[in-house]
Structure formats: structure tokens, C-alpha cells
Design a protein around this motif. Structure first.
Motif, PDB file in Angstrom:
ATOM      1  N   LEU A  43       0.843  -1.191   0.000  1.00 12.15           N
ATOM      2  CA  LEU A  43       0.000   0.000   0.000  1.00 12.15           C
ATOM      3  C   LEU A  43       0.880   1.243   0.000  1.00 12.15           C
ATOM      4  CD1 LEU A  43      -2.549  -1.094   2.756  1.00 12.15           C
ATOM      5  CD2 LEU A  43      -2.893  -1.169   0.270  1.00 12.15           C
ATOM      6  N   ALA A  44       0.392   2.314  -0.584  1.00 12.07           N
ATOM      7  CA  ALA A  44       1.163   3.558  -0.688  1.00 12.07           C
ATOM      8  C   ALA A  44       0.812   4.522   0.433  1.00 12.07           C
ATOM      9  CB  ALA A  44       0.900   4.212  -2.037  1.00 12.07           C
ATOM     10  N   VAL A  45       1.823   4.971   1.171  1.00  9.41           N
ATOM     11  CA  VAL A  45       1.666   6.060   2.134  1.00  9.41           C
ATOM     12  C   VAL A  45       2.049   7.350   1.432  1.00  9.41           C
ATOM     13  CG1 VAL A  45       2.588   7.090   4.252  1.00  9.41           C
ATOM     14  CG2 VAL A  45       2.051   4.652   4.186  1.00  9.41           C
ATOM     15  N   THR A  46       1.173   8.342   1.502  1.00  9.25           N
ATOM     16  CA  THR A  46       1.378   9.573   0.711  1.00  9.25           C
ATOM     17  C   THR A  46       1.507  10.814   1.594  1.00  9.25           C
ATOM     18  OG1 THR A  46      -1.017   9.844   0.451  1.00  9.25           O
ATOM     19  CG2 THR A  46       0.153   8.613  -1.262  1.00  9.25           C
ATOM     20  N   GLY A  47       2.130  10.661   2.726  1.00 10.63           N
ATOM     21  CA  GLY A  47       2.318  11.810   3.595  1.00 10.63           C
ATOM     22  C   GLY A  47       1.470  11.706   4.846  1.00 10.63           C
ATOM     23  N   SER A  48       1.398  12.813   5.566  1.00  8.12           N
ATOM     24  CA  SER A  48       0.646  12.819   6.818  1.00  8.12           C
ATOM     25  C   SER A  48       0.201  14.235   7.120  1.00  8.12           C
ATOM     26  CB  SER A  48       1.513  12.264   7.949  1.00  8.12           C
ATOM     27  OG  SER A  48       2.653  13.083   8.167  1.00  8.12           O
ATOM     28  N   GLU A  49      -0.575  14.387   8.187  1.00  5.41           N
ATOM     29  CA  GLU A  49      -1.009  15.725   8.603  1.00  5.41           C
ATOM     30  C   GLU A  49      -1.115  15.786  10.118  1.00  5.41           C
ATOM     31  OE1 GLU A  49      -4.919  17.015   7.554  1.00  5.41           O
ATOM     32  OE2 GLU A  49      -5.840  15.059   7.944  1.00  5.41           O
ATOM     33  N   ILE A  50      -0.811  16.961  10.647  1.00  8.07           N
ATOM     34  CA  ILE A  50      -0.996  17.236  12.070  1.00  8.07           C
ATOM     35  C   ILE A  50      -2.243  18.081  12.205  1.00  8.07           C
ATOM     36  CG2 ILE A  50      -0.059  18.456  14.068  1.00  8.07           C
ATOM     37  CD1 ILE A  50       2.741  17.738  13.047  1.00  8.07           C
ATOM     38  N   VAL A  51      -3.158  17.653  13.060  1.00  9.26           N
ATOM     39  CA  VAL A  51      -4.401  18.390  13.272  1.00  9.26           C
ATOM     40  C   VAL A  51      -4.190  19.358  14.428  1.00  9.26           C
ATOM     41  CG1 VAL A  51      -6.859  18.204  13.806  1.00  9.26           C
ATOM     42  CG2 VAL A  51      -5.727  16.402  12.477  1.00  9.26           C
ATOM     43  N   GLY A  52      -4.413  20.629  14.172  1.00  7.66           N
ATOM     44  CA  GLY A  52      -4.226  21.622  15.227  1.00  7.66           C
ATOM     45  C   GLY A  52      -2.771  22.026  15.374  1.00  7.66           C
ATOM     46  N   LEU A  53      -2.395  22.331  16.605  1.00  9.01           N
ATOM     47  CA  LEU A  53      -1.069  22.873  16.885  1.00  9.01           C
ATOM     48  C   LEU A  53      -0.128  21.799  17.420  1.00  9.01           C
ATOM     49  CD1 LEU A  53      -2.404  26.060  18.607  1.00  9.01           C
ATOM     50  CD2 LEU A  53      -1.313  26.006  16.397  1.00  9.01           C
ATOM     51  N   VAL A  54       1.168  22.088  17.327  1.00 13.57           N
ATOM     52  CA  VAL A  54       2.170  21.108  17.744  1.00 13.57           C
ATOM     53  C   VAL A  54       3.338  21.845  18.392  1.00 13.57           C
ATOM     54  CG1 VAL A  54       3.322  21.190  15.498  1.00 13.57           C
ATOM     55  CG2 VAL A  54       3.564  19.157  16.929  1.00 13.57           C
ATOM     56  N   PRO A  55       3.934  21.278  19.440  1.00 10.47           N
ATOM     57  CA  PRO A  55       5.120  21.910  20.038  1.00 10.47           C
ATOM     58  C   PRO A  55       6.323  21.799  19.106  1.00 10.47           C
ATOM     59  CG  PRO A  55       4.108  20.318  21.554  1.00 10.47           C
ATOM     60  CD  PRO A  55       3.494  20.104  20.207  1.00 10.47           C
ATOM     61  N   LEU A  56       7.187  22.789  19.155  1.00  7.21           N
ATOM     62  CA  LEU A  56       8.404  22.784  18.342  1.00  7.21           C
ATOM     63  C   LEU A  56       9.235  21.540  18.609  1.00  7.21           C
ATOM     64  CD1 LEU A  56      10.444  24.180  16.450  1.00  7.21           C
ATOM     65  CD2 LEU A  56      11.308  25.414  18.453  1.00  7.21           C
ATOM     66  N   ALA A  57       9.290  21.102  19.874  1.00  8.48           N
ATOM     67  CA  ALA A  57      10.111  19.942  20.230  1.00  8.48           C
ATOM     68  C   ALA A  57       9.719  18.702  19.432  1.00  8.48           C
ATOM     69  CB  ALA A  57       9.990  19.655  21.732  1.00  8.48           C
ATOM     70  N   ALA A  58       8.429  18.535  19.170  1.00  8.23           N
ATOM     71  CA  ALA A  58       7.967  17.355  18.433  1.00  8.23           C
ATOM     72  C   ALA A  58       8.459  17.377  16.989  1.00  8.23           C
ATOM     73  CB  ALA A  58       6.445  17.276  18.468  1.00  8.23           C
ATOM     74  N   ILE A  59       8.502  18.561  16.393  1.00  3.32           N
ATOM     75  CA  ILE A  59       8.988  18.693  15.015  1.00  3.32           C
ATOM     76  C   ILE A  59      10.499  18.492  14.961  1.00  3.32           C
ATOM     77  CG2 ILE A  59       9.233  20.293  13.083  1.00  3.32           C
ATOM     78  CD1 ILE A  59       6.405  19.254  13.406  1.00  3.32           C
ATOM     79  N   LEU A  60      11.211  19.045  15.934  1.00  2.00           N
ATOM     80  CA  LEU A  60      12.669  18.892  15.956  1.00  2.00           C
ATOM     81  C   LEU A  60      13.081  17.452  16.240  1.00  2.00           C
ATOM     82  CD1 LEU A  60      13.793  22.172  17.777  1.00  2.00           C
ATOM     83  CD2 LEU A  60      13.699  21.683  15.319  1.00  2.00           C
ATOM     84  N   GLN A  61      12.264  16.718  16.997  1.00  4.99           N
ATOM     85  CA  GLN A  61      12.521  15.291  17.208  1.00  4.99           C
ATOM     86  C   GLN A  61      12.571  14.572  15.861  1.00  4.99           C
ATOM     87  OE1 GLN A  61       9.328  13.837  19.672  1.00  4.99           O
ATOM     88  NE2 GLN A  61      10.591  13.774  21.504  1.00  4.99           N
TER      89      GLN A  61
END
Length: 543
Positions: free
Chosen positions: A262-280
Motif C-alpha cells: 500500500l502507498a503512504v502519501t504523507g501525513s497531517e498534524i491536526v491543530g497545533l504542535v510543540p516545536l520539540a515534536a517537530i525537531l525530534q
């Protein structure tokens, strides 16, 4: 680092726009907080508000919103699909930056006590704030909902944590406490709903059954289909991104999808996210792909790209990362001012900013110059054999330069706290005790700030000395200026320690601070000499 707490109160009104907006206005009008999101649900008849700020301001905003809700929401008339037990059903406090779970527990308790006192309503604690296992989770406390609350309050084991054991019909009861930041995260797939759900069952902690748990802890997940996008999604709630980070969920979903072709075509974050999670996520892909990336903005860009966060809708970091949302509303800091304005501020008829802020600025520039020399060496063909060394040396210099930027404001902030303590009243014995305590705390801080600055300066000498031995020799003057700037920053911090030691009466404490400052300064002077001698030696060899 400033303290940031997120508050996500859930009010039992999702249909009357005037009520929803009145509660939102109560938050907006509270100084020091930023309202990030208002999410009403018609069928649930419930609105989730998201706002952030420092601990004390967040409590005030939650109380202001509650006072409005008390006047406008009548639970005797409330119906909705979502389980609920009160006008303000639940009010969690979530640590975002510079705040521990323990501090958030104290905030939740402060809010609960004040809410019960102001409105005369029962308040329960949940999550990390609760000490009783049988009433720790929302389902446990909310069981029986609003309709069963009158009878529930009469039971000894359900005496509220705050407030009297009296049912307030128009309000019901409220739960407050602490939870980790929950990230709502969806993985996009070209698949059926059933295939997406099959992978969700593999991933989620609950799994298929107690005998067949899933692979990811602190992960809730289901599969569904988006008709408007013509794709399936694995809908995931990450309840603790330190345990299961975003990239882990994404990579595990990709692994299962590949096994099913199956093909995974990306993802999405719903709402807001802490910077630490993105830097992880960025750090994971940097390590996985052996990349060399230092700048935070580039790390964010990498994470967005590797996770495919722009697939369905645009992921704008300025609008989706909590810390970036706050930047536009934050007060102007010295470190964010233009160079000419900073110089004018120093030259003005005011005691701050003064030598401490200047020392931090000069030291930051010194470390930055060292990083620059590394950048002017790295990736160039003639010094290609030094790439591995530059990858090792540049981060220390770069990160030290960036970490010294907050020190520019830290010195001024510490001085202002000291002056505020000086001006505290001292007419009564109690006032004198309070002032004395504040003075001691402020004095310790105005000494620790410059000591910390010298320690940071001393963190870079080994890297700078090695850079002086092997880095781009055409940048030797930059190394020399950088070394002198770092040494000047250390001297400036040392002088600040000396002048502030005059405010300490305790002889042993004064001697301890002075000894530490002397030792740190000698290390800085020796480090500067070592760098300059290395540059001089190379200069003579090439002349």
C-alpha cells in the motif's frame, strides 16, 4: 527560557455562537495569554478552546472564561453527544516550554481552588494531579455524567477536591488536572478504510485485545476513509510524544503499508504542535540520512518534507507550531532589536541594559565567528578532507552562539527583578521578611546569570582551538576577533559578579562565588591564549 503552559478547557456549549464568542473574548482580553484555537461541535454541543501563556496568566484566563460560562450556560437544558458533567467539563493544563509536570499540577490545583471559591462549584482533580487511583481518569470521574452528579456527590469517596459537596444544577461539576501534550496526527494512505484500520490495530497500544497489544505505547489509532480526499487515513492520537514521537508512528505505518503493498502519501498534524515534536523528527532523519543541518528553520523544513505534512493542506510553521505562534505576540526583547537600537538602548540614561547584556552579546558573536570559520571550511573542495572534523566542531560553536542569545536579556531581567525587590515595602515585620527573601533570590540570580555566561564561553575553547589549527587559514582574523570577543564576554561577566557580590553579607557564600568566578575567568583567559597562539603559529608557517 520563558514558561509556557497550554490550557484546553472544554465548555458544554457548541451551538450558540454568542456564548461561544463571549467565552473566547474573556480569554482574548486576559493580558499575557494568546488564544490559539476555538473548535465548536454542534452535535457534541461542546467547544474546545486552546490558549497559551505563562502559568499565572493562564489561570486568570481560565477563570475569566469560567465566570462568563457560569452566567451563560445552563446545564439543566444541555443535551449533546459527548459525555459531560459540567458547564466547564474539563480544564487540562499542559506543559509546553520551560515548565515541569509538577509545576502544572500546582497550576491546576490553584485554578481548582479559586474556581470552587469564586463560583461555589465542586471541582475534581484528574491525571497527574490526582492521588486516588479510583478517580484518576476522565471516564472514572465522569461516570454517570451530569445527570448522576447530585447522587454521586453524596458519597464520601466522591467528595470534591475543592468546593463543597453540593450540587449546583446550572453548573454541574468540573474536572481539572494535567496531561501531556496530545498530538492529533493522521497518516495518509491509498488504501481502503479496512486496510488503514488493520494497520491502526497493529500500531495502537490497545492493539486488538489484551492478548494482542499493539507496538506503540501512548498511541491511540483507528482507520477511516476521507471521501472528499479519496484516501484512507490512520487517525492517531499520540498522548506522549516523548514516548512515541511523530516520526516513529509515521515510519511504523509505512513499514506495515509496505508489507501490504500500500502507498503512504504523507501525513497531517491536526491543530497545533510543540516545536520539540517537530525537531525530534528532524533529528531522526538527520541521523538516519547522515545529514549536516544546524539551523532550526532548516530542521523544521526537513521534518515537514520527510513527514509529508503539506500533502493535504499547507503546513505553515508560523501558524502551526506553538512557540512560533507566540513570537508575534511577545514583547520586544533586546536580542530581537536591531543593532543600532540595541546600541542606543545601552547608551541611554538607564542602568539596564548594561555591561552584562553587552558581555553576552560580545560572547555570542565570538562563538558565532568560530562557527563561521567552520562553515567557510566545510564543503569546500580544497578542505574536503576536513569535512568530518568540521561536522564535529561546528555544532559546538554554533549551538553555543545561539544559546547565548537569551543571556542578552537574562542579565537585564535579573537586574530588573533585583530593583523590584529593592522597592518592596518593609514597614511591617512580615513585609521585611518577604522583601528579604525576594532580595536574596534576586541577588543569587544576578550572580548566577554572569557565572553561567562564563561557563558557556568556556564550553567552546577546545573546539575553537582545534578550528584555529585546521580551519580555513584565510579566516584567521575572524578566529582572532572571535577569541578576543569570547574573552571580553568572560571578563564582562566576571566584573558583573564582583560588583554584585557587594550585596551579599554571608562571608562563606561570597567566598564561594568569588572562587568560582576566578577559576572560570582563568580558564577563559587560558583558552583565548591557546587559540591566538595556534593562529600565530599557522600564520608564521604560511608566511
Amino acid at each position: 527560557m520563558s514558561k509556557i503552559i497550554e490550557c484546553v478547557p472544554n465548555f458544554s456549549e457548541g451551538r450558540d455562537k454568542s456564548v461561544i464568542e463571549a467565552i473566547a473574548d474573556a480569554v482574548r482580553e486576559t493580558p499575557g495569554v494568546t488564544l490559539l484555537d476555538v473548535d465548536p461541535g454542534h452535535s457534541t454541543n461542546r467547544t474546545v478552546y486552546t490558549f497559551v501563556g505563562n502559568p499565572s496568566d493562564v489561570v486568570e484566563a481560565a477563570l475569566n472564561a469560567s465566570r462568563v460560562a457560569y452566567k451563560l450556560i445552563d446545564m439543566t437544558k444541555h443535551k449533546g453527544e459527548h459525555p459531560r458533567m459540567g458547564s466547564l467539563d474539563v480544564c487540562p493544563f499542559i506543559p509546553v516550554q520551560g515548565v515541569s509536570v509538577e509545576e502544572c499540577v500546582a497550576v491546576a490545583k490553584t485554578f481548582g481552588a479559586r474556581l470552587a471559591e469564586d463560583l461555589g462549584v465542586p471541582v475534581f482533580l484528574y491525571g497527574a494531579a490526582s492521588t486516588r487511583d479510583y478517580r484518576k481518569t476522565m471516564p472514572q470521574i465522569r461516570a454517570g455524567e451530569y445527570e448522576g452528579m447530585r447522587e454521586k456527590l453524596q458519597k464520601p469517596e466522591w467528595e470534591p477536591d475543592f468546593g463543597r459537596r453540593e450540587f449546583v444544577p446550572r453548573w454541574g461539576a468540573t474536572v481539572t488536572g494535567v496531561r501531556k501534550f496530545l498530538i492529533a496526527y493522521n497518516v495518509n494512505m491509498l488504501a481502503t478504510k479496512e486496510q488503514a484500520h488493520r494497520i491502526a490495530l497493529n500500531l495502537r497500544e490497545q492493539g486488538r485485545s489484551p492478548e494482542q497489544p499493539g507496538r506503540l505505547r501512548c498511541c491511540q489509532a483507528i482507520g477511516w476513509y476521507l471521501e472528499e480526499q479519496n484516501i484512507a487515513q490512520i487517525s492517531i492520537n499520540l498522548t506522549d510524544f516523548d514516548v512515541t514521537p511523530i516520526h516513529k508512528a509515521y515510519e511504523e505505518a509505512k513499514k506495515d503499508a509496505e508489507e501490504l503493498s500500500l502507498a503512504v502519501t504523507g501525513s497531517e498534524i491536526v491543530g497545533l504542535v510543540p516545536l520539540a515534536a517537530i525537531l525530534q523528527a528532524a533529528d531522526y532523519y538527520i541521523q538516519k540520512e547522515n545529514l549536516f543541518i544546524l539551523e532550526e528553520s532548516q530542521k523544521v523544513h526537513l521534518a515537514i518534507n520527510r513527514l509529508g505534512l503539506n500533502t493535504i493542506s499547507s503546513f505553515n510553521p508560523k501558524e502551526r507550531i506553538i512557540e512560533y505562534c507566540l513570537e508575534k505576540d511577545s514583547e520586544q526583547k533586546l536580542a530581537q532589536s536591531r543593532v543600532d537600537q540595541f546600541i542606543r538602548n545601552v547608551a541611554a540614561r538607564t542602568p539596564a541594559p548594561g555591561g552584562g547584556s553587552v558581555a553576552a552579546t560580545v560572547a555570542a558573536m565570538g562563538a558565532a565567528l568560530g562557527a563561521m570559520v567552520g562553515q567557510m571550511t566545510y564543503g569546500k573542495r580544497q578542505w574536503e578532507h576536513l569535512d568530518a572534523d568540521m561536522r564535529r566542531l561546528i555544532p559546538t560553536l554554533h549551538h553555543t552562539a545561539i544559546s547565548l542569545i537569551p543571556a542578552i536579556d537574562a542579565d537585564t531581567a535579573a537586574f530588573n527583578k533585583y530593583m523590584a525587590a529593592m522597592k518592596m515595602p518593609q514597614k511591617t515585620q512580615q513585609e521585611r521578611i518577604i522583601r528579604e527573601t525576594a532580595m536574596k533570590t534576586a541577588t543569587d540570580e544576578i550572580i548566577q546569570v554572569p557565572l553561567t555566561l562564563i561557563r558557556k564561553v568556556n564550553d567552546v575553547w577546545d573546539a575553537l582551538a582545534e578550528m584555529a589549527k585546521i580551519g580555513n587559514i584565510n579566516c584567521r582574523s575572524d578566529l582572532q576577533v572571535g577569541a578576543r570577543c569570547l574573552e571580553a564576554g568572560a571578563w564582562g561577566a566576571y566584573y558583573n559578579v564582583l560588583i554584585n557580590l557587594e550585596n551579599i553579607d554571608d562571608v562563606s557564600s561570597k567566598a564561594k562565588f568569588l572562587s568560582a568566578a576566578d577559576e572560570l575567568l582563568q580558564r577563559a583567559r587560558k583558552g583565548c591564549t591557546t587559540v591566538l597562539e595556534a593562529v600565530d603559529k599557522r600564520e608564521k608557517q604560511t608566511s
